[in-house]
Design a protein around this motif. Structure first.
Motif, mmCIF file in Angstrom:
data_model
loop_
_atom_site.group_PDB
_atom_site.id
_atom_site.type_symbol
_atom_site.label_atom_id
_atom_site.label_comp_id
_atom_site.label_asym_id
_atom_site.label_seq_id
_atom_site.Cartn_x
_atom_site.Cartn_y
_atom_site.Cartn_z
ATOM 1 N N ALA A 180 38.293 40.126 35.864
ATOM 2 C CA ALA A 180 39.498 39.315 35.699
ATOM 3 C C ALA A 180 40.693 39.993 36.348
ATOM 4 O O ALA A 180 41.503 39.343 37.030
ATOM 5 C CB ALA A 180 39.764 39.079 34.217
ATOM 6 N N MET A 181 40.805 41.291 36.170
ATOM 7 C CA MET A 181 41.916 42.030 36.757
ATOM 8 C C MET A 181 41.879 41.955 38.280
ATOM 9 O O MET A 181 42.899 41.774 38.939
ATOM 10 C CB MET A 181 41.850 43.488 36.285
ATOM 11 N N MET A 182 40.675 42.065 38.846
ATOM 12 C CA MET A 182 40.525 42.042 40.291
ATOM 13 C C MET A 182 40.691 40.642 40.870
ATOM 14 O O MET A 182 41.261 40.468 41.958
ATOM 15 C CB MET A 182 39.152 42.591 40.669
ATOM 16 N N MET A 183 40.178 39.629 40.190
ATOM 17 C CA MET A 183 40.199 38.268 40.739
ATOM 18 C C MET A 183 41.514 37.536 40.496
ATOM 19 O O MET A 183 41.921 36.706 41.315
ATOM 20 C CB MET A 183 39.047 37.458 40.149
ATOM 21 N N LEU A 184 42.184 37.827 39.391
ATOM 22 C CA LEU A 184 43.428 37.128 39.090
ATOM 23 C C LEU A 184 44.637 37.806 39.706
ATOM 24 O O LEU A 184 45.667 37.166 39.923
ATOM 25 C CB LEU A 184 43.611 37.014 37.573
ATOM 26 N N GLY A 185 44.542 39.101 39.973
ATOM 27 C CA GLY A 185 45.660 39.813 40.591
ATOM 28 C C GLY A 185 46.917 39.750 39.754
ATOM 29 O O GLY A 185 48.011 39.548 40.290
ATOM 30 N N GLU A 186 46.764 39.947 38.442
ATOM 31 C CA GLU A 186 47.901 39.889 37.535
ATOM 32 C C GLU A 186 48.206 41.269 36.960
ATOM 33 O O GLU A 186 47.321 42.116 36.819
ATOM 34 C CB GLU A 186 47.612 38.909 36.395
#
Length: 263
Positions: free
Chosen positions: A163-169
């Motif tokens: 999630a951290m890598m794909m959402l870039g948030e």
């Protein structure tokens, strides 16, 4: 040795490496990465260093890779986005993971992109509450690098890492601490004192044992249980032959605080 893009010093067993391009939020240019490798080679080969402290000058730790102007040929004919990894980031991260003593990262403000992974490569990460961690690669159409895809899932689990890598948030410091991604979130005003106290403690500890612990944990993440048992056996033999082990046993028997020399 003097540097242009980092500051570096060794004093009382503590090496301090500070990213020093505050006008760019310590963007990771190739000259800066090259100087970091030079500094890591110096501390690796020094008999005076017992702990390394990693920091960033100015308003944050690092804004990630330097994509400004002529420093990045992105979009040009024949551009290979992986070449900078082969030439700079990969050898830099190998150097971090191979150091024979503890590494502390003390971060504040933006901790972004490859700068995020550089910070998380430390054994102990202290973050000011102003810090946030961001895997920003996907926001420009790239994949995480500098070892992120190997290390992040091991720190926080595949779900959170993906999630951290794909959402870039952004991940705030307190959330990162709750996830186990970092060790501690502290008030900004307390970061320097907390870091100094921890660095001093480690600089007076059994340095050889610390290095063997680093090696065993890093290798253990990529091998089976039986292999880890064998590695522990070899490491214990090495630690047991150190002057610090003899001092530790003597101090225990004499009911006093050990005076480790790092030998």
């Amino acid at each position: 040795m003097s540097f242009d893009h980092i500051t570096f010093s060794i004093e009382t067993g503590i090496a301090r490496l500070t990213l020093n391009r505050p006008e760019t939020l310590n963007a990771l240019s190739r000259p800066l990465l090259g100087e970091m490798m030079e500094a890591l080679d110096l501390v690796r080969d020094s008999h005076d260093v017992r702990v390394l402290v990693l920091r960033g000058e100015g308003r944050g730790f690092s804004s990630g890779a330097d994509l400004s102007g002529g420093g990045s040929p992105a979009g040009s004919s024949g551009f290979d986005a992986g070449q900078v990894l082969e030439d700079f980031y990969n050898p830099l991260m190998e150097r971090f993971f191979a150091l024979p003593f503890p590494v502390i990262a003390a971060v504040h403000g933006p901790v972004v992109g490859a700068g995020c992974m550089i910070a998380l490569a430390a054994d102990i990460v202290l973050a000011a509450r102003s810090a946030y961690f961001l895997q920003a690669f996907v926001n420009i159409g790239l994949i995480p690098d500098a070892g992120s895809t190997w290390w992040l899932p091991r720190l926080i689990g595949p779900g959170r890492a993906l999630a951290m890598m794909m959402l870039g948030e952004r991940v705030p410091a307190e959330t990162a601490a709750g996830w186990g991604m970092i060790n501690e979130a502290v008030e900004d005003a307390e970061l320097e004192n907390r870091t100094s106290a921890l660095a001093t403690r480690l600089a007076h500890g059994p340095t050889r044992a610390y290095g063997l612990i680093r090696q065993a944990v890093r290798q253990g993440l990529a091998q089976g249980f039986s292999q880890s048992l064998s590695l522990e056996r070899a490491g214990q033999q090495a630690a047991g032959s150190s002057a610090d082990f003899l001092e530790g046993v003597s101090a225990f028997r004499e009911k006093r605080k050990p005076l480790f020399s790092g030998a």
